[in-house]
Design a protein around this motif. Structure first.
Motif, PDB file in Angstrom:
ATOM      1  N   SER A 111       0.826  -1.210   0.000  1.00 44.02           N
ATOM      2  CA  SER A 111       0.000   0.000   0.000  1.00 44.02           C
ATOM      3  C   SER A 111       0.862   1.263   0.000  1.00 44.02           C
ATOM      4  O   SER A 111       0.497   2.267  -0.646  1.00 44.02           O
ATOM      5  CB  SER A 111      -0.947   0.001   1.203  1.00 44.02           C
ATOM      6  OG  SER A 111      -0.234  -0.062   2.426  1.00 44.02           O
ATOM      7  N   GLN A 115       0.723   4.160  -2.791  1.00 38.93           N
ATOM      8  CA  GLN A 115       0.500   5.560  -2.427  1.00 38.93           C
ATOM      9  C   GLN A 115       1.632   6.444  -2.933  1.00 38.93           C
ATOM     10  O   GLN A 115       1.386   7.544  -3.446  1.00 38.93           O
ATOM     11  CB  GLN A 115       0.383   5.693  -0.911  1.00 38.93           C
ATOM     12  CG  GLN A 115       0.129   7.124  -0.452  1.00 38.93           C
ATOM     13  CD  GLN A 115      -0.201   7.212   1.023  1.00 38.93           C
ATOM     14  OE1 GLN A 115      -1.137   6.583   1.489  1.00 38.93           O
ATOM     15  NE2 GLN A 115       0.584   7.969   1.767  1.00 38.93           N
ATOM     16  N   GLU A 118       1.177   6.921  -6.652  1.00 41.03           N
ATOM     17  CA  GLU A 118       0.045   7.803  -6.954  1.00 41.03           C
ATOM     18  C   GLU A 118       0.384   9.257  -6.687  1.00 41.03           C
ATOM     19  O   GLU A 118       0.133  10.137  -7.517  1.00 41.03           O
ATOM     20  CB  GLU A 118      -1.176   7.392  -6.122  1.00 41.03           C
ATOM     21  CG  GLU A 118      -2.398   8.245  -6.418  1.00 41.03           C
ATOM     22  CD  GLU A 118      -3.458   8.139  -5.345  1.00 41.03           C
ATOM     23  OE1 GLU A 118      -4.553   8.696  -5.555  1.00 41.03           O
ATOM     24  OE2 GLU A 118      -3.201   7.517  -4.301  1.00 41.03           O
ATOM     25  N   VAL A 194      -5.439  -0.273  -0.412  1.00 38.43           N
ATOM     26  CA  VAL A 194      -5.362   0.531  -1.636  1.00 38.43           C
ATOM     27  C   VAL A 194      -6.691   1.243  -1.884  1.00 38.43           C
ATOM     28  O   VAL A 194      -6.717   2.419  -2.273  1.00 38.43           O
ATOM     29  CB  VAL A 194      -4.982  -0.353  -2.841  1.00 38.43           C
ATOM     30  CG1 VAL A 194      -5.146   0.415  -4.153  1.00 38.43           C
ATOM     31  CG2 VAL A 194      -3.539  -0.860  -2.698  1.00 38.43           C
ATOM     32  N   ILE A 197      -6.777   4.179   0.343  1.00 39.73           N
ATOM     33  CA  ILE A 197      -5.916   5.256  -0.155  1.00 39.73           C
ATOM     34  C   ILE A 197      -6.621   6.041  -1.257  1.00 39.73           C
ATOM     35  O   ILE A 197      -6.626   7.277  -1.274  1.00 39.73           O
ATOM     36  CB  ILE A 197      -4.582   4.685  -0.672  1.00 39.73           C
ATOM     37  CG1 ILE A 197      -3.737   4.166   0.494  1.00 39.73           C
ATOM     38  CG2 ILE A 197      -3.789   5.743  -1.448  1.00 39.73           C
ATOM     39  CD1 ILE A 197      -2.537   3.350   0.069  1.00 39.73           C
ATOM     40  N   THR A 201      -7.766   8.691   1.666  1.00 40.00           N
ATOM     41  CA  THR A 201      -6.511   9.422   1.834  1.00 40.00           C
ATOM     42  C   THR A 201      -6.323  10.461   0.728  1.00 40.00           C
ATOM     43  O   THR A 201      -6.042  11.637   1.012  1.00 40.00           O
ATOM     44  CB  THR A 201      -5.314   8.455   1.833  1.00 40.00           C
ATOM     45  OG1 THR A 201      -5.507   7.475   2.852  1.00 40.00           O
ATOM     46  CG2 THR A 201      -4.017   9.213   2.079  1.00 40.00           C
ATOM     47  N   THR A 202      -6.472  10.033  -0.521  1.00 40.22           N
ATOM     48  CA  THR A 202      -6.237  10.945  -1.642  1.00 40.22           C
ATOM     49  C   THR A 202      -7.197  12.134  -1.643  1.00 40.22           C
ATOM     50  O   THR A 202      -6.760  13.290  -1.773  1.00 40.22           O
ATOM     51  CB  THR A 202      -6.319  10.192  -2.980  1.00 40.22           C
ATOM     52  OG1 THR A 202      -5.358   9.129  -2.974  1.00 40.22           O
ATOM     53  CG2 THR A 202      -6.041  11.125  -4.146  1.00 40.22           C
TER      54      THR A 202
END
Length: 315
Positions: A111, A115, A118, A194, A197, A201-202
């Motif tokens: 993960s 991240q 990304e 994932v 994320i 998160t994003t």
């Protein structure tokens, strides 16, 4: 009060009084914060070392991120591992923690790589957060609470989606099949991480640029909360009134129970009142630690099984 099969037979201590509860958790938060500072310092020194030996910047960032994530997991989980071992005197200590440590490290590594890739891509596209925390003015005072509430609400609905949609459940079932749940043995599948994320998160990172000094306490709370909720330490359950605001280990164990009466209950990962608002709450009694796992679901047998299970036939 219920005991676990791995207990050697002695009864767990009675639940902490409110004063001792506040003291113990204050010590835990301080210890966790000190450990996180130590991990941050080690991360910084590692970064300097890699720069000194002229490691490529991308490789340096990835290696530092990996080491930071893994060291953070090991140090914070160790706090509750010690408490659980001291309280329950596990006779099968190695068995109860070994697979959790292995699978958690694998999930973290994958993960974190996803991240890092990304965020590197977003930077190359020139994508910047919409707001900067330093420009919020008076709102900055309440920012940690606002951030917690927003994160808690987003996690609540993603958690419900993980249970509702078959494709997402395939990943989340890896977490729910765990028997003898505890702080270190609370791993998820990296596919679920994932998804987290991408969907939580994003968006939060793109919404607001939050410097570490503004979210340090929030980060500590969530790290402690995640391992604490899965901890097998009955004496550390919250005083009953506090459980109506915050989810504790007793509360969350009822989300993992085999009892069909509690299926679809207690999704909240931090603020328990989200469950009450959205009609998914079961309020347990003190000391109720039910058996965890999924009836009819074969337990994860190996690392390859852990990696591939969600992509194979339905179990």
């Amino acid at each position: 009060m219920m005991t676990n099969d791995s207990n050697t037979g002695s009864q767990p201590p009675e639940q902490l009084g409110f004063g001792r509860f506040v003291l113990i958790f204050a010590i835990l938060l301080i210890a966790a914060e000190l450990l996180l500072h130590a991990v941050g310092w080690l991360q910084q020194q590692l970064g300097y070392f890699l720069q000194d030996i002229e490691t490529a910047p991308v490789a340096t960032d990835i290696f530092v991120a990996l080491s930071n994530g893994i060291f953070t997991f090991l140090t914070v989980a160790a706090l509750f591992v010690f408490i659980e071992w001291r309280q329950l005197r596990f006779s099968d200590f190695r068995i109860r923690y070994r697979d959790g440590l292995i699978y958690s490290v694998v999930a973290l590594a994958i993960s974190i790589l996803v991240q890092a890739a990304e965020f590197s891509l977003l930077r190359s596209w020139g994508v910047e957060p919409i707001f900067a925390a330093d420009d919020l003015g008076p709102v900055l005072v309440a920012f940690p609470l606002i951030y917690l509430l927003l994160l808690g609400l987003m996690e609540y609905w993603l958690h419900r989606a993980l249970h509702h949609f078959d494709f997402l459940w395939r990943f989340h079932a890896i977490h729910h099949q765990i028997e003898d749940l505890n702080a270190a043995r609370s791993y998820s599948h990296f596919g679920q991480d994932v998804i987290y994320i991408l969907l939580i998160t994003t968006p939060l990172v793109l919404l607001i640029d939050a410097p570490q000094q503004h979210i340090m306490l929030v980060t500590t709370f969530f790290l402690i909360s995640n391992y604490y909720m899965h901890s097998d330490a009955p004496a550390l359950s919250f005083p009953a009134p506090l459980r109506h605001i915050f989810a504790d280990n007793v509360y969350h164990h009822h989300h993992h129970t085999r009892d069909v009466r509690h299926i679809g209950k207690n999704y909240a990962s931090f603020f328990s009142f989200f469950d009450r608002i959205f009609g998914s709450q079961y309020m347990p009694k003190d000391g109720e630690f039910p058996e965890t796992g999924i009836d009819g679901y074969l337990p994860i047998a190996s690392l390859s099984d852990y990696v591939l299970r969600p992509f194979g036939p339905k179990t």
